[in-house]
Design a protein around this motif. Structure first.
Motif, short mmCIF file in Angstrom:
data_model
loop_
_atom_site.label_atom_id
_atom_site.label_comp_id
_atom_site.label_asym_id
_atom_site.label_seq_id
_atom_site.Cartn_x
_atom_site.Cartn_y
_atom_site.Cartn_z
N ILE A 39 -2.79 7.61 -3.56
CA ILE A 39 -3.41 6.88 -2.32
C ILE A 39 -3.72 5.69 -2.65
O ILE A 39 -4.51 4.99 -3.42
CB ILE A 39 -4.29 7.57 -1.67
N PHE A 40 -3.01 4.53 -2.18
CA PHE A 40 -3.30 2.95 -2.31
C PHE A 40 -4.29 2.94 -1.20
O PHE A 40 -4.57 3.58 -0.09
CB PHE A 40 -2.15 2.09 -1.99
N TYR A 41 -5.26 1.66 -1.29
CA TYR A 41 -6.09 1.47 -0.39
C TYR A 41 -5.82 1.28 1.02
O TYR A 41 -6.40 1.57 1.84
CB TYR A 41 -6.97 -0.04 -1.03
N ASN A 42 -4.67 0.56 1.26
CA ASN A 42 -3.99 0.42 2.34
C ASN A 42 -3.15 1.50 2.94
O ASN A 42 -2.70 1.32 4.13
CB ASN A 42 -3.32 -1.11 2.52
N HIS A 43 -3.19 2.72 2.50
CA HIS A 43 -2.15 3.93 3.00
C HIS A 43 -2.95 4.57 3.95
O HIS A 43 -2.42 5.23 4.86
CB HIS A 43 -2.10 4.79 1.77
N HIS A 62 -10.22 6.72 -9.89
CA HIS A 62 -9.99 5.37 -9.04
C HIS A 62 -9.43 4.70 -10.38
O HIS A 62 -10.05 4.23 -11.39
CB HIS A 62 -11.22 4.98 -8.64
N LEU A 63 -8.12 4.24 -10.04
CA LEU A 63 -7.34 3.45 -11.26
C LEU A 63 -7.31 2.07 -10.74
O LEU A 63 -6.91 1.62 -9.52
CB LEU A 63 -5.87 4.02 -11.38
N ILE A 64 -7.89 1.40 -11.48
CA ILE A 64 -7.95 -0.06 -11.47
C ILE A 64 -7.39 -0.99 -12.38
O ILE A 64 -6.94 -0.39 -13.51
CB ILE A 64 -9.41 -0.58 -10.96
N ARG A 65 -7.25 -2.30 -12.23
CA ARG A 65 -6.54 -3.11 -13.38
C ARG A 65 -7.56 -4.22 -13.38
O ARG A 65 -7.95 -4.74 -12.37
CB ARG A 65 -5.06 -3.57 -12.74
N ARG A 66 -7.95 -4.48 -14.66
CA ARG A 66 -8.96 -5.55 -15.04
C ARG A 66 -8.19 -7.04 -14.52
O ARG A 66 -8.70 -7.75 -14.00
CB ARG A 66 -9.20 -5.55 -16.29
N ASN A 67 -7.20 -7.24 -14.94
CA ASN A 67 -6.08 -8.22 -14.49
C ASN A 67 -5.49 -7.91 -13.05
O ASN A 67 -4.47 -7.65 -13.05
CB ASN A 67 -5.04 -8.74 -15.51
N ARG A 68 -6.19 -8.67 -12.09
CA ARG A 68 -5.77 -8.54 -10.78
C ARG A 68 -4.48 -9.19 -10.45
O ARG A 68 -3.79 -9.15 -9.71
CB ARG A 68 -6.72 -8.80 -9.80
N LEU A 69 -4.16 -10.36 -11.26
CA LEU A 69 -3.25 -11.17 -11.12
C LEU A 69 -1.92 -10.50 -11.40
O LEU A 69 -0.55 -10.52 -10.87
CB LEU A 69 -3.18 -12.37 -12.14
N ARG A 70 -1.99 -9.77 -12.73
CA ARG A 70 -0.96 -8.86 -12.82
C ARG A 70 -0.82 -7.60 -11.91
O ARG A 70 0.55 -7.34 -11.73
CB ARG A 70 -1.33 -7.88 -14.44
N THR A 71 -1.48 -7.24 -11.17
CA THR A 71 -1.53 -6.45 -9.83
C THR A 71 -0.55 -7.10 -8.98
O THR A 71 0.46 -6.28 -8.43
CB THR A 71 -2.78 -5.89 -9.22
N LEU A 72 -0.76 -8.26 -8.57
CA LEU A 72 0.02 -9.04 -7.52
C LEU A 72 1.42 -9.21 -8.17
O LEU A 72 2.36 -9.13 -7.51
CB LEU A 72 -0.48 -10.37 -7.29
N VAL A 73 1.64 -9.58 -9.50
CA VAL A 73 2.91 -9.79 -10.05
C VAL A 73 3.69 -8.53 -9.88
O VAL A 73 4.75 -8.57 -9.54
CB VAL A 73 2.77 -10.23 -11.45
N SER A 74 2.94 -7.34 -10.25
CA SER A 74 3.68 -6.05 -10.42
C SER A 74 4.24 -5.87 -8.94
O SER A 74 5.38 -5.18 -8.89
CB SER A 74 2.87 -5.15 -10.96
N LEU A 75 3.31 -6.02 -8.15
CA LEU A 75 3.77 -5.58 -6.55
C LEU A 75 4.81 -6.44 -6.12
O LEU A 75 5.90 -5.99 -5.64
CB LEU A 75 2.46 -5.81 -5.61
N ALA A 76 4.69 -7.71 -6.30
CA ALA A 76 5.95 -8.82 -6.01
C ALA A 76 7.22 -8.29 -6.57
O ALA A 76 8.08 -8.33 -6.03
CB ALA A 76 5.49 -10.08 -6.35
#
Length: 197
Positions: A39-43, A62-76
């Motif tokens: 489940i993603f936060y916005n689901h 709760h799976l998080i990513r330390r590098n939140r920029l990488r999160t945005l890059v992966s999603l894009a």
């Protein structure tokens, strides 16, 4: 393990919560020790998160990513390529098809939204048994971190050789972000400068 049963791909967000969560309660063979979903936060809407909290039988990873920029890059990249997971490394998406543009103006808002969701989740489940895992640790020491998660949900045995997922975007950020100098300039001298690697 069900995938993203509450995502907008599978329902209209805010509708059919009970119908979808009931899928997790089907009959299973005795060899199945644990059942779950991603489940993603916005689901879920706030109301649905409240309903989900009433299901005390679920353990939360709760799976998080330390590098939140990488999160945005992966999603894009996933939105651009429509490739959401990597199981066959011979069929990986070439770098030139993955390169994405990030709007430097909205970076702070997006990073702070992720931080807010993480905090809300920690607060929401503070009274529950939660295992928080960092994606970077999972990549670095998959077997140890995955074993901890498997034990946490109550499954005793698992076969790491059956896990076929690969890291999709291992390239450096300056190769993945087409306007990396702009992004770098925006994050310099901020708390998120470390995300530039």
């Amino acid at each position: 393990m069900f995938h993203e049963i509450f995502s907008a791909d599978n329902r209209v967000i805010g509708q059919g919560f009970n119908e979808h969560i009931n899928r997790l309660y089907a009959g299973y063979p005795r060899c199945i020790r644990a059942v779950g979903c991603k489940i993603f936060y916005n689901h879920l809407t706030n109301q649905e998160w409240s309903e989900f909290e009433q299901h005390k039988e679920f353990k939360i990873i709760h799976l998080i990513r330390r590098n939140r920029l990488r999160t945005l890059v992966s999603l894009a990249i996933a939105f651009k390529t429509d490739v959401w997971l990597q199981t066959n490394f011979r069929k990986k998406v070439p770098l030139e098809k993955k390169r994405i543009y990030l709007d430097p103006e909205s970076l702070f808002t997006q990073i702070m939204q992720i931080e807010s969701w993480e905090s809300q989740t920690r607060a929401r489940f503070a009274h529950r048994d939660v295992l928080e895992i960092c994606y970077e640790d999972l990549v670095t020491d998959f077997e140890a971190v995955a074993s901890e998660a498997i034990g946490f949900v109550g499954a005793k045995r698992w076969n790491p050789n059956r896990i076929g997922y690969k890291k999709q975007n291992p390239e450096p950020l300056d190769q993945l972000i087409s306007n990396f100098p702009e992004v770098s300039h925006a994050l310099k001298n901020t708390p998120w400068e470390q995300y530039l690697e």
